[in-house]
Design a protein around this motif. Structure first.
Motif, PDB file in Angstrom:
ATOM      1  N   ARG A  37       0.830  -1.209   0.000  1.00 50.09           N
ATOM      2  CA  ARG A  37       0.000   0.000   0.000  1.00 50.09           C
ATOM      3  C   ARG A  37       0.863   1.256   0.000  1.00 50.09           C
ATOM      4  O   ARG A  37       0.616   2.210  -0.754  1.00 50.09           O
ATOM      5  CB  ARG A  37      -0.934   0.001   1.219  1.00 50.09           C
ATOM      6  N   ASP A  38       1.910   1.266   0.839  1.00 52.49           N
ATOM      7  CA  ASP A  38       2.764   2.449   0.921  1.00 52.49           C
ATOM      8  C   ASP A  38       3.550   2.664  -0.366  1.00 52.49           C
ATOM      9  O   ASP A  38       3.732   3.803  -0.811  1.00 52.49           O
ATOM     10  CB  ASP A  38       3.728   2.319   2.099  1.00 52.49           C
ATOM     11  N   LEU A  39       4.010   1.572  -0.977  1.00 48.56           N
ATOM     12  CA  LEU A  39       4.741   1.716  -2.227  1.00 48.56           C
ATOM     13  C   LEU A  39       3.830   2.225  -3.335  1.00 48.56           C
ATOM     14  O   LEU A  39       4.233   3.058  -4.154  1.00 48.56           O
ATOM     15  CB  LEU A  39       5.374   0.377  -2.626  1.00 48.56           C
ATOM     16  N   LEU A  40       2.603   1.753  -3.347  1.00 48.81           N
ATOM     17  CA  LEU A  40       1.641   2.246  -4.338  1.00 48.81           C
ATOM     18  C   LEU A  40       1.411   3.739  -4.151  1.00 48.81           C
ATOM     19  O   LEU A  40       1.424   4.505  -5.126  1.00 48.81           O
ATOM     20  CB  LEU A  40       0.326   1.478  -4.212  1.00 48.81           C
ATOM     21  N   GLN A  41       1.213   4.163  -2.919  1.00 48.86           N
ATOM     22  CA  GLN A  41       1.002   5.587  -2.657  1.00 48.86           C
ATOM     23  C   GLN A  41       2.212   6.408  -3.085  1.00 48.86           C
ATOM     24  O   GLN A  41       2.077   7.501  -3.644  1.00 48.86           O
ATOM     25  CB  GLN A  41       0.697   5.806  -1.178  1.00 48.86           C
ATOM     26  N   ILE A  64       2.505  -3.558  -8.384  1.00 45.05           N
ATOM     27  CA  ILE A  64       2.328  -2.157  -8.003  1.00 45.05           C
ATOM     28  C   ILE A  64       2.208  -1.278  -9.249  1.00 45.05           C
ATOM     29  O   ILE A  64       1.413  -0.327  -9.269  1.00 45.05           O
ATOM     30  CB  ILE A  64       3.491  -1.687  -7.109  1.00 45.05           C
ATOM     31  N   PHE A  65       2.962  -1.588 -10.278  1.00 43.34           N
ATOM     32  CA  PHE A  65       2.813  -0.859 -11.540  1.00 43.34           C
ATOM     33  C   PHE A  65       1.390  -0.986 -12.067  1.00 43.34           C
ATOM     34  O   PHE A  65       0.757   0.003 -12.447  1.00 43.34           O
ATOM     35  CB  PHE A  65       3.799  -1.388 -12.582  1.00 43.34           C
ATOM     36  N   LEU A  66       0.887  -2.206 -12.080  1.00 44.23           N
ATOM     37  CA  LEU A  66      -0.468  -2.439 -12.602  1.00 44.23           C
ATOM     38  C   LEU A  66      -1.521  -1.753 -11.745  1.00 44.23           C
ATOM     39  O   LEU A  66      -2.499  -1.202 -12.262  1.00 44.23           O
ATOM     40  CB  LEU A  66      -0.739  -3.933 -12.692  1.00 44.23           C
ATOM     41  N   ALA A  67      -1.312  -1.766 -10.430  1.00 40.70           N
ATOM     42  CA  ALA A  67      -2.268  -1.093  -9.538  1.00 40.70           C
ATOM     43  C   ALA A  67      -2.257   0.410  -9.763  1.00 40.70           C
ATOM     44  O   ALA A  67      -3.327   1.050  -9.803  1.00 40.70           O
ATOM     45  CB  ALA A  67      -1.932  -1.424  -8.079  1.00 40.70           C
ATOM     46  N   ALA A  68      -1.067   0.982  -9.918  1.00 47.14           N
ATOM     47  CA  ALA A  68      -0.978   2.424 -10.158  1.00 47.14           C
ATOM     48  C   ALA A  68      -1.608   2.781 -11.498  1.00 47.14           C
ATOM     49  O   ALA A  68      -2.312   3.797 -11.620  1.00 47.14           O
ATOM     50  CB  ALA A  68       0.483   2.866 -10.121  1.00 47.14           C
ATOM     51  N   GLN A  69      -1.388   1.945 -12.478  1.00 48.16           N
ATOM     52  CA  GLN A  69      -1.991   2.162 -13.796  1.00 48.16           C
ATOM     53  C   GLN A  69      -3.515   2.107 -13.700  1.00 48.16           C
ATOM     54  O   GLN A  69      -4.222   2.937 -14.286  1.00 48.16           O
ATOM     55  CB  GLN A  69      -1.464   1.113 -14.765  1.00 48.16           C
ATOM     56  N   ALA A  70      -4.013   1.129 -12.957  1.00 40.80           N
ATOM     57  CA  ALA A  70      -5.462   0.995 -12.782  1.00 40.80           C
ATOM     58  C   ALA A  70      -6.053   2.199 -12.058  1.00 40.80           C
ATOM     59  O   ALA A  70      -7.214   2.557 -12.277  1.00 40.80           O
ATOM     60  CB  ALA A  70      -5.783  -0.286 -12.011  1.00 40.80           C
ATOM     61  N   ALA A  71      -5.228   2.822 -11.202  1.00 38.85           N
ATOM     62  CA  ALA A  71      -5.678   4.007 -10.466  1.00 38.85           C
ATOM     63  C   ALA A  71      -5.579   5.277 -11.302  1.00 38.85           C
ATOM     64  O   ALA A  71      -5.941   6.359 -10.831  1.00 38.85           O
ATOM     65  CB  ALA A  71      -4.849   4.158  -9.187  1.00 38.85           C
ATOM     66  N   GLY A  72      -5.082   5.142 -12.523  1.00 40.72           N
ATOM     67  CA  GLY A  72      -5.009   6.292 -13.412  1.00 40.72           C
ATOM     68  C   GLY A  72      -3.713   7.065 -13.353  1.00 40.72           C
ATOM     69  O   GLY A  72      -3.597   8.135 -13.970  1.00 40.72           O
ATOM     70  N   ALA A  73      -2.715   6.544 -12.630  1.00 41.82           N
ATOM     71  CA  ALA A  73      -1.438   7.244 -12.517  1.00 41.82           C
ATOM     72  C   ALA A  73      -0.659   7.138 -13.821  1.00 41.82           C
ATOM     73  O   ALA A  73      -0.742   6.143 -14.541  1.00 41.82           O
ATOM     74  CB  ALA A  73      -0.615   6.660 -11.374  1.00 41.82           C
ATOM     75  N   GLN A  74       0.129   8.162 -14.109  1.00 41.28           N
ATOM     76  CA  GLN A  74       0.918   8.204 -15.334  1.00 41.28           C
ATOM     77  C   GLN A  74       2.260   7.499 -15.082  1.00 41.28           C
ATOM     78  O   GLN A  74       3.290   8.131 -14.917  1.00 41.28           O
ATOM     79  CB  GLN A  74       1.135   9.653 -15.781  1.00 41.28           C
ATOM     80  N   VAL A  75       2.207   6.177 -15.056  1.00 42.94           N
ATOM     81  CA  VAL A  75       3.397   5.369 -14.835  1.00 42.94           C
ATOM     82  C   VAL A  75       3.801   4.707 -16.146  1.00 42.94           C
ATOM     83  O   VAL A  75       2.946   4.377 -16.973  1.00 42.94           O
ATOM     84  CB  VAL A  75       3.168   4.311 -13.742  1.00 42.94           C
ATOM     85  N   ALA A  76       5.116   4.509 -16.310  1.00 45.33           N
ATOM     86  CA  ALA A  76       5.601   4.078 -17.617  1.00 45.33           C
ATOM     87  C   ALA A  76       6.074   2.643 -17.663  1.00 45.33           C
ATOM     88  O   ALA A  76       6.135   2.051 -18.749  1.00 45.33           O
ATOM     89  CB  ALA A  76       6.741   4.995 -18.080  1.00 45.33           C
ATOM     90  N   GLY A  77       6.459   2.061 -16.506  1.00 42.61           N
ATOM     91  CA  GLY A  77       6.958   0.696 -16.576  1.00 42.61           C
ATOM     92  C   GLY A  77       7.598   0.215 -15.301  1.00 42.61           C
ATOM     93  O   GLY A  77       7.398   0.793 -14.226  1.00 42.61           O
ATOM     94  N   VAL A  78       8.397  -0.845 -15.443  1.00 41.72           N
ATOM     95  CA  VAL A  78       9.015  -1.506 -14.282  1.00 41.72           C
ATOM     96  C   VAL A  78      10.468  -1.839 -14.611  1.00 41.72           C
ATOM     97  O   VAL A  78      10.855  -1.972 -15.767  1.00 41.72           O
ATOM     98  CB  VAL A  78       8.280  -2.816 -13.902  1.00 41.72           C
ATOM     99  N   HIS A  79      11.248  -1.973 -13.545  1.00 38.92           N
ATOM    100  CA  HIS A  79      12.610  -2.496 -13.674  1.00 38.92           C
ATOM    101  C   HIS A  79      12.685  -3.752 -12.822  1.00 38.92           C
ATOM    102  O   HIS A  79      12.337  -3.724 -11.644  1.00 38.92           O
ATOM    103  CB  HIS A  79      13.648  -1.485 -13.204  1.00 38.92           C
TER     104      HIS A  79
END
Length: 205
Positions: A37-41, A64-79
């Motif tokens: 939860r904290d990392l998502l925030q 967490i990437f997928l959750a942020a994307q689902a929340a509408g955040a402008q995230v680009a990917g993962v490492h």
């Protein structure tokens, strides 16, 4: 790359914004101690701060990437690292448009990355260049010369990582680095914007 502890009392998103203002071209959010939860925030906060200007990635956590994307955040990917979710599965989950970086520290790991289907990996994070306190389990340091050998064998862009400071930037660029990833050099700096600007000046000089 962000380090919550080294940011101290400053908000990670504010440090990221300062770094981008100084010339950082990508931000990777990393906090291996945070709850999901904290990392998502944290990821959402950084994406809200700088996601409209530079790609924002999250370290390790495809979920967490997928959750942020689902929340509408402008995230680009993962490492992802060598011990994380297999990169082929990560690509299947995040889709073809997301950026995926993969850690590599040896000849074998670089060769294995090149055996993957085209489009699986966008770049390699190669290191550690030097010993670093921000990752206790870092592989044996490569040094700049060994980094150059690995880069020469790669057709994927190679980003140098691990204990990098301003004096390393130009030699790493000359050794074939597509970029450099830093943690302490920015997050522990009194002025992250000025620190990032100095790194960019070295790269562009």
């Amino acid at each position: 790359m962000t380090d919550t502890r080294q940011c101290g009392s400053r908000a990670v998103a504010a440090v990221a914004a300062a770094a981008v203002a100084g010339g950082a071209t990508m931000v990777q959010v990393r906090n291996k101690e945070a709850s999901a939860r904290d990392l998502l925030q944290l990821l959402v906060a950084v994406a809200e701060s700088v996601g409209h200007r530079v790609p924002v990635l999250v370290d390790d956590r495809v979920d967490i990437f997928l959750a942020a994307q689902a929340a509408g955040a402008q995230v680009a990917g993962v490492h992802v690292g060598q011990s994380d979710l297999p990169v082929e599965l990560a690509r299947a989950l995040v889709g073809p448009e997301a950026i995926i970086g993969l850690s590599a520290a040896t000849d074998n790991e670089v060769r294995a990355a090149h055996r993957l289907p085209a489009g699986t990996v966008d770049y390699l994070g190669v290191g550690a260049i030097h010993a670093t306190a921000t990752k206790a389990d870092h592989p044996e340091p490569l040094g700049i010369n060994r980094f150059g050998v690995l880069v020469a064998a790669s057709t994927l862009p190679c980003v140098a990582i691990g204990g990098i400071n301003r004096v390393d930037v130009r030699p790493l660029r000359d050794a074939g680095a597509a970029g450099v990833a830093v943690v302490s050099a920015v997050c522990a700096s009194d002025d992250p914007r000025v620190a990032a600007q100095g790194l960019k000046e070295e790269w562009c000089s």
